[in-house]
Design an enzyme around this catalytic site. Structure first.
Site, PDB file in Angstrom:
ATOM      1  N   LYS A  32       0.831  -1.210   0.000  1.00 46.96           N
ATOM      2  CA  LYS A  32       0.000   0.000   0.000  1.00 46.96           C
ATOM      3  C   LYS A  32       0.864   1.258   0.000  1.00 46.96           C
ATOM      4  O   LYS A  32       0.608   2.202  -0.759  1.00 46.96           O
ATOM      5  CB  LYS A  32      -0.894   0.010   1.241  1.00 46.96           C
ATOM      6  CG  LYS A  32      -1.679   1.304   1.448  1.00 46.96           C
ATOM      7  CD  LYS A  32      -2.490   1.261   2.712  1.00 46.96           C
ATOM      8  CE  LYS A  32      -1.695   1.653   3.935  1.00 46.96           C
ATOM      9  NZ  LYS A  32      -1.663   3.115   4.180  1.00 46.96           N
ATOM     10  N   ASN A  33       1.897   1.273   0.836  1.00 47.13           N
ATOM     11  CA  ASN A  33       2.720   2.463   0.972  1.00 47.13           C
ATOM     12  C   ASN A  33       3.611   2.716  -0.238  1.00 47.13           C
ATOM     13  O   ASN A  33       4.262   3.758  -0.321  1.00 47.13           O
ATOM     14  CB  ASN A  33       3.579   2.377   2.238  1.00 47.13           C
ATOM     15  CG  ASN A  33       2.743   2.469   3.498  1.00 47.13           C
ATOM     16  OD1 ASN A  33       1.639   2.995   3.484  1.00 47.13           O
ATOM     17  ND2 ASN A  33       3.258   1.932   4.596  1.00 47.13           N
ATOM     18  N   CYS A 126      -5.030   7.916   9.854  1.00 49.92           N
ATOM     19  CA  CYS A 126      -4.904   7.487  11.250  1.00 49.92           C
ATOM     20  C   CYS A 126      -4.335   8.611  12.112  1.00 49.92           C
ATOM     21  O   CYS A 126      -3.388   9.292  11.724  1.00 49.92           O
ATOM     22  CB  CYS A 126      -3.988   6.269  11.356  1.00 49.92           C
ATOM     23  SG  CYS A 126      -4.691   4.760  10.663  1.00 49.92           S
ATOM     24  N   ARG A 131       2.295  14.469  11.946  1.00 50.80           N
ATOM     25  CA  ARG A 131       3.106  14.095  10.784  1.00 50.80           C
ATOM     26  C   ARG A 131       3.261  15.390   9.997  1.00 50.80           C
ATOM     27  O   ARG A 131       2.516  15.644   9.051  1.00 50.80           O
ATOM     28  CB  ARG A 131       2.408  13.034   9.928  1.00 50.80           C
ATOM     29  CG  ARG A 131       2.022  11.778  10.666  1.00 50.80           C
ATOM     30  CD  ARG A 131       1.565  10.734   9.669  1.00 50.80           C
ATOM     31  NE  ARG A 131       0.752   9.712  10.290  1.00 50.80           N
ATOM     32  CZ  ARG A 131       0.340   8.606   9.663  1.00 50.80           C
ATOM     33  NH1 ARG A 131       0.672   8.389   8.421  1.00 50.80           N
ATOM     34  NH2 ARG A 131      -0.399   7.721  10.281  1.00 50.80           N
ATOM     35  N   ASP A 316       5.455   0.650  11.726  1.00 42.32           N
ATOM     36  CA  ASP A 316       4.198  -0.016  11.376  1.00 42.32           C
ATOM     37  C   ASP A 316       4.165  -1.477  11.822  1.00 42.32           C
ATOM     38  O   ASP A 316       3.089  -2.079  11.892  1.00 42.32           O
ATOM     39  CB  ASP A 316       3.965   0.051   9.861  1.00 42.32           C
ATOM     40  CG  ASP A 316       3.448   1.410   9.424  1.00 42.32           C
ATOM     41  OD1 ASP A 316       3.100   2.225  10.299  1.00 42.32           O
ATOM     42  OD2 ASP A 316       3.398   1.659   8.208  1.00 42.32           O
ATOM     43  N   ARG A 408      -8.081  -0.562   5.261  1.00 41.88           N
ATOM     44  CA  ARG A 408      -7.269   0.432   4.567  1.00 41.88           C
ATOM     45  C   ARG A 408      -5.960  -0.183   4.091  1.00 41.88           C
ATOM     46  O   ARG A 408      -5.356   0.313   3.128  1.00 41.88           O
ATOM     47  CB  ARG A 408      -6.956   1.618   5.489  1.00 41.88           C
ATOM     48  CG  ARG A 408      -8.139   2.543   5.781  1.00 41.88           C
ATOM     49  CD  ARG A 408      -7.701   3.715   6.641  1.00 41.88           C
ATOM     50  NE  ARG A 408      -6.438   4.249   6.149  1.00 41.88           N
ATOM     51  CZ  ARG A 408      -5.346   4.419   6.901  1.00 41.88           C
ATOM     52  NH1 ARG A 408      -5.363   4.097   8.184  1.00 41.88           N
ATOM     53  NH2 ARG A 408      -4.247   4.911   6.374  1.00 41.88           N
TER      54      ARG A 408
END
Length: 427
Positions: A32-33, A126, A131, A316, A408
């Site tokens: 995903k990232n 999230c 950030r 993560d 997600r």
């Protein structure tokens, strides 16, 4: 469309029956990232791009909605996404789409470089703590983007082309590195990123941009050099395997004393994670694209898991390994150095019987003999996955609510775990 996400995703739950040993093979989904910044970067090409191994996730669906809103044609066939960005009809993203995911800010550099203007609201995602997008904005301003902030919106203009610049990041921010790389690919001149993020996803983005005609050197190192091009072209690209999903399934196997093999995996990207599983007593076998994890008997505690930017231990992966530590023999210590609110899931793990003490950035987990099923709620993406991992080890049934967080980032999470012998029902 994303097959695993129904209209009632917000109210859906997982019902997990614990104490079932996991075994078998699982194919690791695309990252995903990695996929999200690549999808944003397709805008630069003004052409057709084919993205293979693209995971079917709600975040990917949100990115697709943004691309469509901008005027792109987007089609998803299985795990292959085709993006046609030849005709853009807009250069702004509305608030409701930006709020769907935090990484939506990565569209800023792409739209500004292609359209010479952009209007975006501040992103969602999230709530793990600050950030700061100021790193993104400062860098883009150095590249000639005029940015004003008003009523929660970022309004951007570019006179002529974005220009190259020498940019020193105060921290190796992944998102800022991606935004600079994307903008720099179409810049006039050379862009140098010092203290760049070194994550494998950065390398994957660079590989995609290079396949589109960009000139990028040093991706995966702390200094990246981008020589801008006047134009890019479409290309096909295969998204790298998701290292965090791989770590999560490894944790699920370990906590159930299982034996699973991850295919389409990348052991090199898990260089800081695999030693932790070995320390816990697991046996790990791997080659270029396969990882096998075997857990036999009660796990041992981790001495000290400290999150750090790549190549350190990924933030993560902290929550899934903490779930494993809840039933390991001894005390495990976790130190979170990236996000302030990474421990939001701890209270829910305690509902399952975990013994965890948190003070500031440090969490100490005293392993218990057994967890017990309970009703819990997901607090964020990785914390939600950790609750499922813990529930797999718990006695009895657990009900896990607000699983839209999990969806997600994990494709068909319930189906994959069930295929390995777990009992996970999406209700």
């Amino acid at each position: 469309m994303v097959n695993s996400i129904s209209e009632h995703s917000e109210t859906a739950k997982y019902i997990v029956e614990g104490e079932r040993r996991l075994s078998g093979e699982v194919k690791t989904q695309g990252a995903k990232n990695s996929a999200l910044p690549i999808l944003a970067a397709t805008i630069l090409t003004g052409d057709v791009c084919v993205i293979e191994n693209c995971p079917r996730l709600s975040d990917i669906e949100a990115a697709s909605d943004i691309l469509r809103y901008l005027g792109c044609k987007v089609e998803m066939d299985g795990n292959v996404m085709t993006v046609d960005s030849r005709e853009l009809t807009g250069c702004s993203i509305p608030d409701n789409l930006m709020r769907e995911m935090r990484s939506s800010i990565v569209f800023l550099g792409a739209i500004a470089a292609r359209c010479k203007q952009a209007s975006l609201s501040l992103p969602g995602g999230c709530e793990l703590g600050p950030r700061p997008i100021d790193l993104h904005l400062t860098a883009l301003r150095k590249m000639g983007v005029e940015i004003s902030e008003e009523y929660g919106f970022l309004n951007c203009k570019v006179k002529g082309r974005i220009h190259g610049s020498n940019i020193n990041l105060s921290i190796p921010s992944v998102g800022a590195t991606e935004n600079i790389m994307i903008a720099g690919a179409l810049a006039d001149g050379i862009t140098v990123i010092n203290n760049a993020a070194m994550e494998p996803e950065i390398v994957d983005l660079a590989n995609f941009l290079s396949s589109c005609g960009a000139d990028i050197r040093g991706a995966g190192e702390s200094r990246i050099i981008i020589e801008g091009r006047e134009r890019l072209h479409g290309a096909s690209h295969r998204v790298m395997p998701d290292r965090i999903v791989a770590a999560t399934y490894m944790a699920a196997a370990a906590v159930t004393q299982g034996d699973i093999t991850l295919i389409n995996a990348d052991p090199k990207s898990l260089g800081a994670v695999i030693p932790e599983f070995i320390e816990a007593g697991c046996k790990i076998e791997y080659n270029d694209d396969t990882i096998r994890i075997i857990a036999d008997g009660r796990l041992r505690a981790f001495k000290n898991v400290r999150t750090m930017p790549y190549p350190g231990f990924p933030t993560d992966a902290l929550a899934p390994l903490m779930a494993l530590a809840t039933v390991a023999k001894g005390n495990s210590m976790f130190v979170e150095t990236i996000f302030e609110n990474r421990y939001r899931h701890v209270g829910e793990l305690r509902r399952l019987g975990a013994n965890i003490k948190v003070e500031g950035k440090i969490a100490v987990v005293e392993g218990v003999e057994r967890l017990t099923g309970a009703a819990v709620r997901c607090t964020d993406l990785r914390g939600g996955a950790a609750l499922v991992v813990a529930a797999l080890a718990a006695k009895g049934k657990s009900e896990i609510y607000e699983i839209s967080h999990i969806e997600r980032g994990y494709e068909d999470f319930d189906k994959v775990l069930s295929s390995l012998g777990g009992r996970v029902i999406r209700g």
